[in-house]
Each structure stands twice: as structure tokens, then as C-alpha cells.
Enzyme design. Sequence first.
Site, mmCIF file in Angstrom:
data_model
loop_
_atom_site.group_PDB
_atom_site.id
_atom_site.type_symbol
_atom_site.label_atom_id
_atom_site.label_comp_id
_atom_site.label_asym_id
_atom_site.label_seq_id
_atom_site.Cartn_x
_atom_site.Cartn_y
_atom_site.Cartn_z
ATOM 1 N N ASP A 1 2.716 7.350 2.281
ATOM 2 C CA ASP A 1 2.382 7.663 0.860
ATOM 3 C C ASP A 1 3.295 8.946 0.080
ATOM 4 O OD1 ASP A 1 0.480 5.950 0.865
ATOM 5 O OD2 ASP A 1 -1.301 7.215 0.206
ATOM 6 N N HIS B 1 -2.283 1.461 -7.257
ATOM 7 C CA HIS B 1 -3.439 1.369 -7.952
ATOM 8 C C HIS B 1 -3.456 0.564 -9.340
ATOM 9 C CE1 HIS B 1 -5.748 3.707 -5.229
ATOM 10 N NE2 HIS B 1 -5.222 4.975 -5.540
ATOM 11 N N LYS C 1 -1.391 -0.222 -1.017
ATOM 12 C CA LYS C 1 -2.570 -0.396 -0.508
ATOM 13 C C LYS C 1 -3.298 0.264 -1.907
ATOM 14 C CE LYS C 1 -2.376 4.277 1.590
ATOM 15 N NZ LYS C 1 -2.990 4.945 0.764
ATOM 16 N N CYS D 1 -5.123 10.073 3.407
ATOM 17 C CA CYS D 1 -4.549 8.866 4.020
ATOM 18 C C CYS D 1 -3.810 8.946 5.227
ATOM 19 C CB CYS D 1 -3.570 8.351 2.707
ATOM 20 S SG CYS D 1 -4.248 7.929 1.351
HETATM 21 ZN ZN LIG Z 1 -5.095 6.691 -4.450
#
Ligand SMILES: [Zn+2]
Length: 213
Positions: free
Chosen positions: A10, A54, A111, A156
Amino acid sequence: MKQRALLLVDLQNDFCAGGALAVAEGDSTVEVANTLIRWCAARGEPVVATQDWHPANHGSFASQHAVPPFSQGELDGLAQTFWPDHCVQHSEGAELHPLLETSGIDFIVHKGENPAIDSYSAFFDNGQRQQTALDGWLKAQQVNELIVLGLATDYCVKFTVLDALKLGYQVNVITDGCRGVNIQPGDSTSAFMAMSAAGATLYTLADWVETQA
Ligand SMILES: [Zn+2]
């Protein structure tokens, strides 16, 4: 036979300076990542990056529940921290950091696409209900050892590392390539301790480069 891969968690604009969920010193991880991308390229070791990805109505967003960001609640039966809207698919905030040397990345894993559940780990959602493509891709490359860094240490990175260990990977975490949210002071330190206790080996970048062939 050891087959390693680098896993960058990320490294997205929203977790860096000026982002929706900026992590203190998040940008400082990018130089560490670039050094390791080159290090792995020189050894023919693959590089994978994850993106939190998202839909705009994601259930982890505080805005969806009219509650303040960073408050605690429940999402689909699981304890949930509600976050500022972040890493919305195709937004600038969801893009990888502009200084990250993305030409060296072989595979990208998305994800957090299901609005009903959050996904801290790059392998499974938070309920361990569905798996991403990551484990299958790594197994297809015969990868059995990971070098992990990224954002954020206490969410994460931590849950990706714990799942990787459960899946049988040998895991090395590059600590100066990680930064945490630290809702509670010390959350990042606790996360590193949990990763170590579960079997991960922690290195600074300098230690890694010095000790590894
Ligand atoms: Zn998130």
C-alpha cells in the site's frame, strides 16, 4: 531452494503526505522500496505491490456510518476502525506514490474491493472469508520467502505478515520501510513485536543489504 519476492504494501498517495489517511513520514518508505526494487531486480527476484482499492461506498469509511473518523464500531460482525474515505478506486489517492519505481513491479494485487468487509492483509479479507490473487501468484513463481515493507505498520503490513507466516512463507520485514498510523502511541512497536513473535525476522535496510547475498 529459496525463491524470494519483494512485497510492497500500500505505498499509495492517500497514506503519504497530503493524503486522506496520511501516515507520519509515510513518504520516507518510498526510497527504501526503490532501493529494494533495484536490489531484487539485480537478483531476478520478483516484486509485487498491493493497492488498497475501495469502492466509494466502502463500509470501512466513517462517512458511510455518520461517525467520526478513527472511531470504533462493527462491520458485518467484525470489530472495525472507521477510516476517513481513502484509496477510492481510480482516484489519485489510490495511485502508487509518484516516486515509486513502478517499472520494476511485476504484479499488482488489489484488496478491499468488497464494500461489506475491510481487508488489511494482502492475502485475505479481515474475516478470512475470501482470498486475493496474491498467494496463487507467489506459488506459481515458486516463491517461499518474502521481503515485506510498506504502509501502515500497525494494519496492512502487520496482517499481511501474519497471514504470510500462516501460509508458510518465510518472512523478512524491513522496519525502516514501514510507518504506522499509531492511533494509540506505540501501536507500531506492538505490531513489530507481534510480527516477530509470530516468526518474522526484522531487519533495517542497512542490515538486510549487509547480511544477504
Ligand atoms: Zn482501506
